[in-house]
Design an enzyme around this catalytic site. Structure first.
Site, PDB file in Angstrom:
ATOM      1  N   GLY A   1      11.420  11.773   3.116  1.00  0.00           N
ATOM      2  CA  GLY A   1      11.416  13.215   3.321  1.00  0.00           C
ATOM      3  C   GLY A   1      10.135  13.671   3.977  1.00  0.00           C
ATOM      4  N   SER A   2       9.755  14.888   3.701  1.00  0.00           N
ATOM      5  CA  SER A   2       8.578  15.475   4.330  1.00  0.00           C
ATOM      6  C   SER A   2       7.295  14.988   3.673  1.00  0.00           C
ATOM      7  CB  SER A   2       8.639  17.004   4.230  1.00  0.00           C
ATOM      8  OG  SER A   2       8.521  17.398   2.868  1.00  0.00           O
TER       9      SER A   2
ATOM     10  N   GLU B   1       8.444   7.258   2.655  1.00  0.00           N
ATOM     11  CA  GLU B   1       8.766   7.331   4.083  1.00  0.00           C
ATOM     12  C   GLU B   1       8.775   8.809   4.449  1.00  0.00           C
ATOM     13  OE1 GLU B   1       8.873   4.829   5.948  1.00  0.00           O
ATOM     14  OE2 GLU B   1       9.392   3.105   4.712  1.00  0.00           O
TER      15      GLU B   1
END
Length: 502
Positions: free
Chosen positions: A235-236, A257
């Site tokens: 995600g962010s 990630e």
């Protein structure tokens, strides 16, 4: 047939019970048209706790199953995926808006990681290590780690889960999966496919694979549980800054990630025709919604006027629209929020002197679907909005005169996921790949930033989180290492010559 009806048919063919997508509280919409296509029941934190408990129980059995036997389950899953590839790929396109070749390509990625993991199931080996003590042997072993929590994002709703799950299973770990709330249907499809593999396998423990669907409190239950040995979260960077410390507080393990403000350099010797085609896919593919999307391009001033006009022409002519009713190469953004963020970034770029080609909304006749023409933005400097990742099809283009400047600009952003250089000059290519070159986890020559293969470890540095998934030796992240020393002599020498006689 409307999209909801087609979705129901696909889910039925995949083996998903009707109640799983018609009687819930989570409305699922397709970005292709903006219409509601299903309603999915959600889970509570208590349901998540129960799933974790089931996974913990399954671990006590699964960890002792021989690894090649564990690999057999993954092999069967890969075979079931092959049979379901077209339906799951089509469902993926409906749910997240990918063009058909990318939808089926993501399922192929799942098949590929299954093949890879089956091979790994017979290669979970450690080392035999030279010891200074006579009559001793030293070695290392790799043991199963424990339940693995997978938090996946909408843009690759099934591939990332499969990267983790295929490796976790062969390594001896059960899995609890929290998919994106924007993409629960493909998750339901995957679990139905896996159920058939489990049935053929025959003796897997109950609770080996778990699915929980819901909001942030579901993710929090996973992240905070001491019984979840590893959290793999995609995600962010903002999300990673929450997840990472929470898991660290309980001394858990994370694979993060996160963001990727990826860049490329186009050197004077580059093959410009190949560069143009590579940049077009890298920057516009998946409507700019890949973590590896090419977002910044540094072009040498001597070839700028040869390459950029061709790029602008490609941006103006690329087909944008519903990829399931035509042959569009660029589908929709996932939702209105993504479109608004794109427009805000373009307005910011214009204020900073950027010249924008494209970026406007494309009317597909659906008020709640957000199609946008990819934007190429010629920027005077590498500063401001250029150094921020916007998850949309925006490519910032900047001139450079010497490679050292381009590499420095390339590296001066927070994220460090993917990178590339286009050059036929060996010295430039090797410099880019060296310790003084790209600081990213992925560095390519004459290939754009997107399109990683299963065989290589996937992940990045800095604010990308440092995680590695998929190929190479990424399997080690799902296991714990034990160093063993065996004394087969009749003496008891101590290391480092220490004497302790009593």
């Amino acid at each position: 047939m409307n999209m909801a009806e087609e979705t129901a048919q696909l889910l039925a063919r995949l083996g998903v019970a009707k109640a799983a997508y018609t009687s819930g509280d989570l409305a699922v919409t397709s970005p292709l048209t903006g219409e509601e296509i299903a309603t999915v029941p959600t889970d509570s934190p208590a349901d998540t706790t129960a799933a974790i408990k089931n996974a913990k129980t399954a671990f006590s059995t699964w960890r002792s199953v021989p690894a090649p036997r564990r690999g057999e389950l993954v092999r069967l899953f890969g075979e079931e995926l092959r049979a379901a590839k077209q339906d799951l790929g089509r469902l993926l396109s409906i749910e997240v808006g990918k063009i058909p070749s990318e939808g089926e390509g993501e399922v192929q990625e799942m098949i590929d990681i299954c093949d890879f993991a089956v091979g790994i199931s017979r290669q979970l080996y450690g080392l035999t290590i030279a010891t200074e003590r006579p009559g001793h042997r030293m070695m290392e072993q790799w043991h199963p780690l424990g339940p693995v929590g997978v938090i996946s994002a909408f843009n690759f709703p099934v591939a990332v889960w499969s990267w983790n799950t295929a490796l976790a299973l062969v390594c001896g770990d059960p899995v609890i999966w929290k998919p994106s709330e924007k993409a629960p249907l493909t998750a339901l499809g995957c679990m139905a496919i896996m159920a058939r593999a489990l049935e053929k396998f025959g003796d897997a423990p109950e609770g080996l694979l778990n699915l929980v669907i819901g909001a942030g409190d579901i993710g929090a239950a996973l992240v905070e549980s001491p019984d979840v040995a590893l959290i793999s979260a995609t995600g962010s960077t903002r999300m990673g800054k929450i997840v990472g410390p929470k898991v660290a507080e309980r001394f858990g393990r994370v694979i993060l990630e996160l963001g990727g403000n990826n860049a490329g350099i186009v050197a004077p010797s580059a093959d410009l025709d190949m560069t143009l085609r590579a940049v077009a896919f890298g920057a516009m593919g998946t409507a700019g919604q890949r973590c590896t999307t090419l977002r910044r391009l540094f072009v040498h001033s001597s070839i700028y006027d040869k390459l950029v006009p061709g790029l602008k022409k490609a941006y103006q002519s690329v087909s944008v629209g519903n990829p399931l009713t035509g042959e569009a190469l660029v589908g929709p953004l996932i939702d209105k929020q993504a479109f608004d963020q794109m427009q805000d970034a373009l307005a910011n770029a214009k204020e900073a002197g950027g010249k924008v080609t494209g970026g406007e909304r494309v009317d597909e006749g659906h008020a709640d679907a957000y199609y946008a023409r990819p934007a190429l933005v010629e920027m005077p400097k590498h500063e401001g909005i250029v150094r921020q990742e916007t998850f949309a099809p925006i490519l910032y283009v900047i001139k450079y005169d010497n490679l050292e400047d381009a590499v420095r600009w390339h590296n001066e952003v927070g994220a460090g996921l993917s990178s590339c250089i286009f050059t036929l000059d060996m010295q430039e290519a090797e410099l880019f790949l060296s310790a003084a070159g790209s600081d990213c986890g992925i560095a390519n020559v004459n290939i754009a930033t997107s399109g990683a293969e299963i065989g290589g470890a996937f992940g990045g540095e800095k604010e990308t989180g440092g995680g590695r998934e998929s190929g190479s030796d990424a399997w080690k992240g799902y296991m714990r290492r034990a160093t063993n020393t065996i004394n087969y002599s009749k003496e008891l020498p101590l290391a480092q010559g220490v004497s302790f006689d009593i």
